[in-house]
Every structure is written in C-alpha cells, then in structure tokens.
Scaffold this motif. Structure first.
Motif, PDB file in Angstrom:
ATOM      1  N   GLY A 102      -6.881  -6.405   1.204  1.00 31.56           N
ATOM      2  CA  GLY A 102      -5.925  -5.302   1.046  1.00 31.56           C
ATOM      3  C   GLY A 102      -6.246  -4.110   1.920  1.00 31.56           C
ATOM      4  N   ASP A 156      -7.551   1.098  -6.156  1.00 32.41           N
ATOM      5  CA  ASP A 156      -7.003  -0.239  -5.946  1.00 32.41           C
ATOM      6  C   ASP A 156      -6.046  -0.572  -7.095  1.00 32.41           C
ATOM      7  OD1 ASP A 156      -9.218  -0.167  -7.601  1.00 32.41           O
ATOM      8  OD2 ASP A 156     -10.287  -1.772  -6.603  1.00 32.41           O
ATOM      9  N   ARG A 170      -9.206   6.956  -2.917  1.00 38.93           N
ATOM     10  CA  ARG A 170      -8.559   5.650  -2.992  1.00 38.93           C
ATOM     11  C   ARG A 170      -8.637   5.046  -4.388  1.00 38.93           C
ATOM     12  NH1 ARG A 170     -11.535   0.793  -4.359  1.00 38.93           N
ATOM     13  NH2 ARG A 170     -10.778  -0.960  -3.156  1.00 38.93           N
ATOM     14  N   GLN A 174      -4.334   1.154  -2.864  1.00 36.70           N
ATOM     15  CA  GLN A 174      -4.581  -0.037  -2.047  1.00 36.70           C
ATOM     16  C   GLN A 174      -4.248  -1.326  -2.793  1.00 36.70           C
ATOM     17  OE1 GLN A 174      -8.761  -0.818  -0.747  1.00 36.70           O
ATOM     18  NE2 GLN A 174      -8.147  -2.916  -1.233  1.00 36.70           N
ATOM     19  N   GLY A 210       0.811  -1.218   0.000  1.00 39.73           N
ATOM     20  CA  GLY A 210       0.000   0.000   0.000  1.00 39.73           C
ATOM     21  C   GLY A 210       0.841   1.264   0.000  1.00 39.73           C
ATOM     22  N   MET A 242      -4.056  -2.659   5.278  1.00 40.68           N
ATOM     23  CA  MET A 242      -3.575  -1.281   5.438  1.00 40.68           C
ATOM     24  C   MET A 242      -4.026  -0.708   6.774  1.00 40.68           C
ATOM     25  SD  MET A 242      -3.786   0.517   1.659  1.00 40.68           S
ATOM     26  CE  MET A 242      -2.704   1.872   2.148  1.00 40.68           C
TER      27      MET A 242
END
Length: 433
Positions: free
Chosen positions: A168, A94, A92, A160, A76, A172
């Motif tokens: 995931g 991914d 965010r 992420q 991350g 984090m």
C-alpha cells in the motif's frame, strides 16, 4: 525543507489549547469519535478494497477544511491543512483489515465477508487495530483544524491502503505522492498493541523487523500409492525440508542475533493413494539485520536445492519472494523529540517500547520522500485485565494480541490517548513559540 524547521533535538513546546491536543480537546470529541470507531470496526475492508473507509475519511477531512486528494495508489487519501509558514508534519494511518472471522462478542463486531482476490469469499475483521489508527488520525485532524491559533506550518493526514499485503505504501509513492504534498520535515505513525491502554511507548532505531515471504514449489514425480518406487515423493521431500529449515536459526545464526523463520503452509497431494508430482511450502523470514536476512535467504535456497538434488527431483525448485516489508528504523532525533513531548504530556504513561518482531511498510513513504520518521506503540488492552494477567503470569494466554480473532482494543482510553499522542507529536514541530 522549510526554513523554520527546528533542530531535531530541540524540545518544542506543545500547545495547551483544547482544540490542539489537550486532554480536554480529545475528551470533547469522544462521543463523535467513539461512534466513528464502531462504524469502522463494523465495516472492515481488505487491502485495496477500502473504498468505504477512504470515502468516509476524505469526506470528514473536507468538512474539517483540508485540501483532499483521493484514489492515490488505489484507495489512498491525503488531507493537507496549511496554516502559514512553518514546518510540515505528516501523520499516517493504515486502513485495511484482515481475512479473519471476528470472535470478540462485541455488539459492533464485524460479520462482513469479501472477495479475497483468489476467487474465494473470506470473513473480514479489524483484528490488527487499523480502525483505531483511522479514528485517531481523524480525531487528530479535527483537533488540528480547530486549534489553528496554536500552531503554524502544514499538517498532512495520510490514510494508507493495504499495509497487510505490504504494497500500500509503495503504491502511494509510485502514484506520485511526492507531487501531491509538500515535503514533510518529519513523518509520524503509531500502532495499537496489546499493552495497557493509556500508555504510549517509543524507541529509537530499529523498532519493527524486516519481513519476507517465500513460496517454494517442489517438483517430484507422481505415481500410484502402491508403487512408490516409481515416484519422487514431494511429501517426504517437503517434510525433510521443513525439518531441516528449523536448524537455520538455531545452528547458523549467531546466538543473540534476532531471526525468525516460520513455515506457514505446506501443501501437497489430493488423495491418499496418489503420490503427487509437486508440493508447496510458504515461509516467512524476519530479521533486524540486512546481513542476517541475506544469510537466511541463502541458507533457504541452499537447503531446498540440496534436498531436491538428494531426492532426485526431475526439476529444480522454484522460489517466489513476495510481501517484502522493510526494516522500520526510527530516526534518533525525531524519536527523541517525540519521546520528550510524550513524557511532558503523559508523564509515567510514556515509556520505552521493546523491539517488535512484527513488520510494517510505513517507512516506504518517508524513505521515498527523504524524510526522518518515528513510529510508536499505543496501548489498547484493558488496564485492569492486563494488570491481573501480568500478576498471574498469564499475559500471553489472557491478553489477545494483534491478528487474533479475539483482539479488541478498549475504546477508552485507547482512542483518547492515540488522538492526543498524534497531536502532541505533531505539535513538537508545529507549536507556536
């Protein structure tokens, strides 16, 4: 929380400066971002293996002037851009790809393979669009850095790992994310979907289902294929269970209540003349209502246990629950604020999002931080191809969806729209009055 936080329902002005989210700003980075996206697409990485992607993101964030933290919960990355007093906004993206062989025919298609964690080698492709998410967030991070005169507060870009394996976000959080960043006033995320590129779609409340995977091990009694009277045949048992489980949604869940129960794997035996002593089923359960989730889970246990008892199994079945995805339940106030900003900026291209049966782990982060959040859909399909398929009634056949080996979002206007949407949403909190 910041003392300057606005009421969630207040419509904040968006910035007009090219460096902070106008169409001119997004267009100005198009060539750079397009090449970045192609590079990400060509080099996908599985969950918790996103070292190249994470390193690339961290390096660019440093170039943009962000404070960067790496290796959070494996791979991350967080970039923090402080710009005086004001709210804090987290966006965010991914990063991980899927164990799928790409079949798009694109000149930048992936041909990579990777170890799958089970001793095998698998093809890898960005068949869910996470490369779009990374490219859009890096574009937004650059525009926010270039347009600091038009906003005040703190912008957090979070990359992420391992969304596809459902842990995931949690890793984090468990690695101390809350100690590395200021507490956000709002958390934002988007996902490219198979509707026309150029559109953004929002929805308050439940938007993505919760999901649970279950591995069930059935214990029979092995024998020679010529002597079935000596066996408790797990193949027959598994078949019976598979059929019976199909009645859970159709006969135990109230009509109109959303639920999905899918048997994705059934495995038993090694040879035609050997009755095995075990079989395995793997199920996936999706719901929007926690009570329905508990109802289906209880029904699965009841049916499997009952069938094993009826078959005379020598041991009780084993249940292993894994890959749990929480319900994604958009905050009403945050969603209203972002939706209003999208309508002002995108006009008719901003629309409502249907509830999706897919699942996400994004909400683990804002839930752990005590932060309201909203998650929206970003169109990625060629608009003309989509319109033609819609007119012909063949959207499901002609427009590849996420997780298809043919899934390939068009670069423009997908990246431009996703980048602009990320900035416009953030500016709904951060724009200077």
């Amino acid at each position: 929380m910041s003392e300057t936080r606005r009421d969630d329902h207040q419509e904040a002005p968006e910035a007009a400066a090219p460096g902070a989210g106008s169409r001119a700003g997004a267009a100005g980075i198009a060539a750079w971002q397009g090449e970045l996206y192609k590079d990400l697409h060509r080099h996908p990485e599985l969950g918790h293996q996103e070292t190249r992607t994470a390193s690339l993101a961290a390096g660019l964030l440093r170039d943009f002037g962000y404070e960067v933290h790496e290796n959070i919960g494996t791979t991350g990355v967080v970039g923090i851009l402080r710009n005086g007093e004001g709210p804090t906004v987290l966006m965010r993206a991914d990063m991980d790809a899927l164990p799928i062989a790409e079949d798009t025919g694109l000149p930048y298609a992936s041909t990579d393979t990777a170890a799958d964690g089970h001793g095998g080698t698998v093809p890898v492709a960005h068949a869910c669009g996470h490369d779009v998410h990374v490219a859009c967030l890096l574009g937004a991070a650059r525009l926010m850095a270039e347009g600091k005169a038009s906003w005040a507060g703190t912008y957090i870009a979070l990359f992420q790992p391992a969304e596809e394996v459902a842990d995931g976000a949690r890793r984090m959080v468990d690695a101390g994310l809350a100690d590395l960043i200021p507490r956000p006033d709002v958390a934002l995320a988007q996902h490219v979907l198979a509707f026309p590129a150029g559109q953004v779609r929002t929805r308050p409340g439940a938007v993505l289902s919760s999901a649970d995977s279950v591995k069930i091990t059935l214990h029979g009694r092995g024998s020679h294929g010529s002597m079935p009277q000596l066996a408790v045949d797990p193949v027959v048992l598994a078949a019976s269970i598979a059929l019976r489980l199909q009645t859970v949604v159709s006969r135990e869940v109230a009509p109109g209540e959303f639920a999905v129960l899918t048997i994705g794997r059934l495995s038993a035996g090694a040879k035609s003349n050997i009755i095995s002593d075990r079989a395995e089923l793997e199920l996936n359960i999706r719901t929007f209502n926690p009570a329905t989730r508990e109802q289906i889970t209880a029904a699965v246990r009841r049916i499997v246990t009952g069938e094993c008892l009826a078959a005379g199994c020598p041991k009780e079945p084993e249940f292993e629950f894994y890959d749990h995805y929480p319900l994604t339940d958009n905050d009403a106030g945050a969603t209203a604020r972002v939706s209003a900003a999208f309508r002002r900026h995108f006009g008719a291209q901003a629309a409502g999002l249907d509830r999706q049966s897919a699942s996400e782990d994004f909400s683990e982060i804002p839930d752990a931080l005590g932060t309201p959040y909203t998650y929206w859909g970003l169109g990625g399909s060629d608009p003309e191809a989509y319109a033609a398929a819609e007119s012909a009634g063949t959207v499901t056949q002609d427009i590849p969806a996420n997780h298809s080996p043919h899934f390939a979002p068009v670069i423009d206007p997908t990246l431009r729209t996703g980048t602009t949407a990320a900035v416009v949403a953030a500016m709904a909190w951060l724009a200077r009055d």
